[in-house]
Design an enzyme around this catalytic site. Sequence first.
Site, PDB file in Angstrom:
ATOM      1  N   THR A 176       0.891  -1.147   0.000  1.00 52.10           N
ATOM      2  CA  THR A 176       0.000   0.000   0.000  1.00 52.10           C
ATOM      3  C   THR A 176       0.926   1.192   0.000  1.00 52.10           C
ATOM      4  OG1 THR A 176      -1.955  -0.897   1.120  1.00 52.10           O
ATOM      5  CG2 THR A 176      -1.522   1.396   1.529  1.00 52.10           C
ATOM      6  N   ARG A 204     -13.659  -7.550  -2.711  1.00 48.55           N
ATOM      7  CA  ARG A 204     -13.261  -7.246  -1.322  1.00 48.55           C
ATOM      8  C   ARG A 204     -12.864  -5.765  -1.185  1.00 48.55           C
ATOM      9  NH1 ARG A 204      -8.015  -5.472   1.000  1.00 48.55           N
ATOM     10  NH2 ARG A 204      -7.941  -6.222   3.139  1.00 48.55           N
ATOM     11  N   GLY A 206     -10.990  -3.094   1.439  1.00 49.86           N
ATOM     12  CA  GLY A 206     -10.124  -3.043   2.618  1.00 49.86           C
ATOM     13  C   GLY A 206     -10.181  -1.704   3.317  1.00 49.86           C
ATOM     14  N   ASP A 207      -9.178  -1.457   4.134  1.00 42.66           N
ATOM     15  CA  ASP A 207      -9.157  -0.242   4.957  1.00 42.66           C
ATOM     16  C   ASP A 207      -8.714   0.998   4.188  1.00 42.66           C
ATOM     17  OD1 ASP A 207      -6.569  -1.490   4.755  1.00 42.66           O
ATOM     18  OD2 ASP A 207      -5.855  -0.041   6.233  1.00 42.66           O
ATOM     19  N   THR A 226      -1.031   1.084   6.737  1.00 45.83           N
ATOM     20  CA  THR A 226      -0.758  -0.062   5.860  1.00 45.83           C
ATOM     21  C   THR A 226      -0.664  -1.320   6.705  1.00 45.83           C
ATOM     22  OG1 THR A 226       0.770  -1.086   4.300  1.00 45.83           O
ATOM     23  CG2 THR A 226       1.735   0.414   5.922  1.00 45.83           C
ATOM     24  N   GLY A 227      -1.252  -2.400   6.210  1.00 46.89           N
ATOM     25  CA  GLY A 227      -1.217  -3.641   6.974  1.00 46.89           C
ATOM     26  C   GLY A 227      -2.455  -4.454   6.687  1.00 46.89           C
ATOM     27  N   GLY A 229      -5.725  -5.176   6.339  1.00 42.07           N
ATOM     28  CA  GLY A 229      -6.801  -4.195   6.297  1.00 42.07           C
ATOM     29  C   GLY A 229      -7.986  -4.485   7.202  1.00 42.07           C
TER      30      GLY A 229
END
Length: 308
Positions: A176, A204, A206-207, A226-227, A229
């Site tokens: 990200t 999907r 994500g965050d 970042t990680g 999500g």
Amino acid sequence: MKFALALHGGAGTLRQADLTPEREAELHAGLDAALDAGLAMLQGGRAAVDAVLAAVRTLEDNPLFNAGRGAVFNDQGFVELEASIMDGATRAAGSVVGVRRTRNPVELARMVMAHTPHVSLGFEAADRFAEEQGLAMAPPEYFFTQSRWDALQSELARLGAGGSERDASEQVKHGTVGAVALDASGRLAAATSTGGRTAKMAGRIGDSAMIGAGTWADDLVAVSCTGHGELFVRSAAAHEVASRLRYLNQSLVDACDDLVFGQLIELGGSGGLIAIDWEGNIAMPFNTEGMYRASVDIDGRRSVAIFR
Ligand code: ASP
């Protein structure tokens, strides 16, 4: 008044032992170029929101990072890009999800913020809006990188053999890009862009495109995460940092550390974030082996780093 800028190109990263000196130099150059693009805006007196846009766009164009051109593939073998941007001075925000044809999703997020009554747009309608706005579009080949394709094949094989999504290697899981800035007028902004997670289910979300989860900016702080999500969504991670500053009066470093090394770890979430506060303090904590990151602080001190 001084300005400052920080950016990330994802946490997790390669293990230090696996990274060749050539690849490390390319990654550093990519981070440097993005820092320069954002800095040029701030030096020219432009708003924080212009600086984060310029930095993230530069990273989206670099195939080494999981966003825009270098995005990972979903389980159906195509990219679904996500991006978001937030202007802390006005709390204006824009985000896009499921984009497949727009070359720079962060630009599209900016268009959603500036030219629609909405915060989020998704999928084919979002790509159509990009076209109507005259943004650069790209064919599927533009988003093809061999290493991402190979990563998809091995991840699909691993999942097919009964492996769990949670146990994916950090390289497969993470990536990200994002930026946070404080401009010379004291305004804060944040932007984030991603291809998501390799072999994610088609559709999907994500965050990274969720305001308050992967991205947040207000008058006190700007955050880009970042990680993994899903865990960042379940922590309302970016907004959690802002709440800790506002309601607990925590320092930026304490607020970010409590989230990254406390709450996220308790939920089993790996990753990191970058944040900048109204005084120009910068925090870039991560609980993985590394996080591609770069910053220029209010005294003009520049740093580019990958590992601890
Ligand atoms: N947060 C992104 C996602 O879950 C991926 C990442 O930052 O590594 O889509």
